[in-house]
Design a protein around this motif. Structure first.
Motif, PDB file in Angstrom:
ATOM      1  N   TRP A  78       0.826  -1.198   0.000  1.00  0.00           N
ATOM      2  CA  TRP A  78       0.000   0.000   0.000  1.00  0.00           C
ATOM      3  C   TRP A  78       0.867   1.258   0.000  1.00  0.00           C
ATOM      4  O   TRP A  78       0.438   2.312  -0.456  1.00  0.00           O
ATOM      5  N   ILE A  79       2.096   1.120   0.530  1.00  0.00           N
ATOM      6  CA  ILE A  79       2.995   2.279   0.554  1.00  0.00           C
ATOM      7  C   ILE A  79       4.352   1.937  -0.069  1.00  0.00           C
ATOM      8  O   ILE A  79       5.321   2.665   0.118  1.00  0.00           O
ATOM      9  N   ASP A  80       4.418   0.830  -0.779  1.00  0.00           N
ATOM     10  CA  ASP A  80       5.666   0.440  -1.437  1.00  0.00           C
ATOM     11  C   ASP A  80       5.346  -0.373  -2.688  1.00  0.00           C
ATOM     12  O   ASP A  80       4.177  -0.509  -3.046  1.00  0.00           O
ATOM     13  N   CYS A  81       6.368  -0.925  -3.318  1.00  0.00           N
ATOM     14  CA  CYS A  81       6.145  -1.605  -4.606  1.00  0.00           C
ATOM     15  C   CYS A  81       6.782  -2.999  -4.618  1.00  0.00           C
ATOM     16  O   CYS A  81       7.285  -3.446  -5.651  1.00  0.00           O
ATOM     17  N   HIS A  82       6.752  -3.705  -3.487  1.00  0.00           N
ATOM     18  CA  HIS A  82       7.429  -5.003  -3.390  1.00  0.00           C
ATOM     19  C   HIS A  82       6.839  -6.059  -4.322  1.00  0.00           C
ATOM     20  O   HIS A  82       7.572  -6.900  -4.835  1.00  0.00           O
ATOM     21  N   ILE A  83       5.531  -6.023  -4.527  1.00  0.00           N
ATOM     22  CA  ILE A  83       4.899  -7.045  -5.358  1.00  0.00           C
ATOM     23  C   ILE A  83       5.394  -6.976  -6.797  1.00  0.00           C
ATOM     24  O   ILE A  83       5.285  -7.937  -7.555  1.00  0.00           O
ATOM     25  N   PHE A  84       5.983  -5.835  -7.177  1.00  0.00           N
ATOM     26  CA  PHE A  84       6.538  -5.687  -8.520  1.00  0.00           C
ATOM     27  C   PHE A  84       8.042  -5.914  -8.552  1.00  0.00           C
ATOM     28  O   PHE A  84       8.694  -5.645  -9.563  1.00  0.00           O
ATOM     29  N   SER A  85       8.588  -6.403  -7.429  1.00  0.00           N
ATOM     30  CA  SER A  85       9.993  -6.796  -7.372  1.00  0.00           C
ATOM     31  C   SER A  85      10.073  -8.316  -7.497  1.00  0.00           C
ATOM     32  O   SER A  85       9.142  -9.034  -7.095  1.00  0.00           O
ATOM     33  N   VAL A  86      11.169  -8.821  -8.017  1.00  0.00           N
ATOM     34  CA  VAL A  86      11.252 -10.246  -8.363  1.00  0.00           C
ATOM     35  C   VAL A  86      11.140 -11.146  -7.145  1.00  0.00           C
ATOM     36  O   VAL A  86      10.326 -12.080  -7.129  1.00  0.00           O
ATOM     37  N   TYR A  87      11.942 -10.882  -6.074  1.00  0.00           N
ATOM     38  CA  TYR A  87      11.974 -11.826  -4.953  1.00  0.00           C
ATOM     39  C   TYR A  87      10.616 -11.956  -4.257  1.00  0.00           C
ATOM     40  O   TYR A  87      10.097 -13.074  -4.099  1.00  0.00           O
ATOM     41  N   PRO A  88       9.990 -10.845  -3.825  1.00  0.00           N
ATOM     42  CA  PRO A  88       8.681 -10.984  -3.185  1.00  0.00           C
ATOM     43  C   PRO A  88       7.635 -11.605  -4.105  1.00  0.00           C
ATOM     44  O   PRO A  88       6.762 -12.345  -3.643  1.00  0.00           O
ATOM     45  N   ALA A  89       7.721 -11.310  -5.405  1.00  0.00           N
ATOM     46  CA  ALA A  89       6.763 -11.904  -6.348  1.00  0.00           C
ATOM     47  C   ALA A  89       6.904 -13.422  -6.384  1.00  0.00           C
ATOM     48  O   ALA A  89       5.912 -14.150  -6.483  1.00  0.00           O
TER      49      ALA A  89
END
Length: 492
Positions: free
Chosen positions: A435-446
């Motif tokens: 909600w305040i970052d873009c981790h889901i669009f980073s490879v590892y968290p995805a």
């Protein structure tokens, strides 16, 4: 693959022991230790060869690829600080011989895993399609055509979208088709994430010994980073691990020990000094603690209450006694407080993109790729999932995401178990930080996201194949029939 070619090996002691090991918690512990050694001491290449041996053994001698789950989860986080290419010019990536060895290991790993996938598909071609296939397909299409019709769209955006799509679903499909879900032990994935959480706490503590972190007795938060990302990245993934430890607390004997360990992992999240991870990590910590108290009974519940109360009192006393030292440690975090840290202009820009191109958005780069000559991976980061999708992918992208999200919710709600609940909490920790970052669009968290989803589906497959999803009457009849079949006296 080797055992299928020589079926007589199926019953050998070596094969049985090997398969038992790769299906056990010890595999995750060993892989985590290797990751920690690599991350702390810069032994990436020796550890890469160790991982190669593990993948070889799993692909050639195990009945499925379950033993690869810890390798996939831990390998991306094995890069040491000294070899972080975004921070230093002289790393293993600047040495041709090191690059050659890393390339060799990566290529061979890919060949082994793909070969094992093909062999298992040939063995069992009737697995059907996973339940989330349509949602992932819609999401990948939206990722690739996002920006069509705008002045910012290019083949670069489509290629980046394909990479994003591959990250978010490759291992979902891979493990769906290559794991024998009927034999997966309960709590396998939560235990992997619990071990990952402890390993990341070690990496977090190591960050505080890096050069330049302590300046005039004050911690400089900007200098805190692991070898593979930023303090926000490690904060997010550590927060995802908190519910996994609480699963162990809710299901294991003397679970109060795991409640204590969950508190340690949560303190590790605080030490990352990532505000989003701390806030949403605290939410899943409270959700996990409450669930443990609800699920446990009598004396065991009192042990959990005692641990939680002791943790609260200890933290309160430490804050009171060591206020100044803690202020120095978290000075940068306290100074920034509730400041948006540059996010508000990004939110406004994403909304502006959406209003300009409401159907398909502007694509992944926006002005960043056109005006600033941004690199391929330096995409426009809105730091909010919904604004990111609206700005980059438009209404079409939001519809695709909503469809995918509806499918994942139905998958979770189909038959809620304690194991599925805590895996869903892992996913919730990721989605909330976005909600305040873009981790889901980073490879590892995805990748972690995709693995969590396939286990949510795999748990249903396991329960169905073991007869646990039948109506009560049919399930009891099946259990009675199994007892009769197993009773040798029934044949007399």
């Amino acid at each position: 693959m080797f055992v299928e070619a020589f079926p007589k090996l199926e019953h050998s002691k070596f094969i049985r022991v090997l398969r038992a090991y790769f299906g056990s918690p010890w595999n995750a512990i060993v892989v985590a230790l290797l990751m920690t050694v690599s991350a702390l001491f810069g032994w990436e290449i020796p550890v890469a060869y160790c991982y190669l041996v593990i993948v070889f053994l799993v692909c050639f001698f195990c009945e499925d690829t379950l033993g690869l789950v810890p390798v996939v989860c831990f390998t991306p986080l094995a890069l040491s600080v000294r070899n972080n290419p975004t921070k230093f010019s002289e790393t293993i990536f600047s040495t041709p011989s090191s690059l050659l060895q890393i390339g060799f290991c990566a290529a061979l790993l890919a060949v082994l895993m793909i070969a094992r996938l093909i062999s298992l598909l040939i063995q069992n071609p009737r697995r059907g399609f996973p339940k989330l296939t349509a949602g992932f397909a819609a999401l990948i299409v939206a990722y690739m055509i996002g920006g069509v019709g705008s002045s910012f769209y290019s083949s670069q955006s489509a290629l980046f979208g394909l990479m994003e799509g591959a990250a978010i679903c490759t291992f979902y499909f891979y493990f769906y088709f290559t794991v024998n879900w009927k034999n997966v032990r309960k709590g396998f994935l939560p235990f992997v994430f619990a071990v990952l959480g402890f390993a990341l706490v070690v990496q977090t503590l190591n960050m505080y010994f890096q050069e330049g972190v302590m300046v005039d007795g004050v911690i400089d938060r900007s200098k805190l980073f692991p070898g593979w990302g930023t303090y926000n990245n490690i904060g997010c993934i550590t927060a995802m691990c908190v519910p996994a430890v609480f699963y162990c607390a809710a299901t294991q004997k003397q679970g109060w020990i795991f409640t204590l360990l969950a508190t340690v992992v949560m303190l590790g999240v605080v030490l990352t000094q990532s505000r989003g991870a701390i806030l949403f990590g605290a939410i899943v910590y409270l959700a996990g603690a409450v669930t443990v108290l609800v699920k446990t009974k009598k004396l065991e519940r009192y042990f959990h209450i005692a641990v939680l109360a002791a943790a609260l009192i200890t933290v309160t006393v430490c804050v009171a006694v060591f206020r100044e030292k803690l202020k120095n440690t978290f000075d940068a975090l306290l100074d920034i407080g509730l400041d948006d840290d540059g996010r508000k202009p990004l939110f406004e820009k994403a909304w502006e993109y959406f209003l300009s191109y409401p159907v398909f958005g502007v694509g992944w780069g926006g002005e960043r790729w056109v005006e600033n000559g941004g690199s391929f991976i330096n995409y426009f980061m809105a730091h909010n999932t919904y604004l990111q999708i609206l700005g980059c992918l438009g209404t079409f992208g939001m519809i695709a995401y909503a469809f995918h999200r509806a499918q994942t919710l139905l998958l979770f709600l189909r038959r809620i178990t304690i194991e599925k609940f805590f895996i869903a909490l892992i996913v919730a920790a990721l989605l909330m930080t976005c909600w305040i970052d873009c981790h889901i669009f980073s490879v590892y968290p995805a990748i972690y996201y995709s693995i969590c989803l396939v286990f949510l589906e795999g748990i249903d497959k396991r329960e169905k194949e073991n007869g646990k999803m039948l109506p009560k009457r049919k399930r009891r009849k099946k259990e009675r029939d199994e007892v009769v079949l197993q009773d040798p006296l029934s044949k007399v």
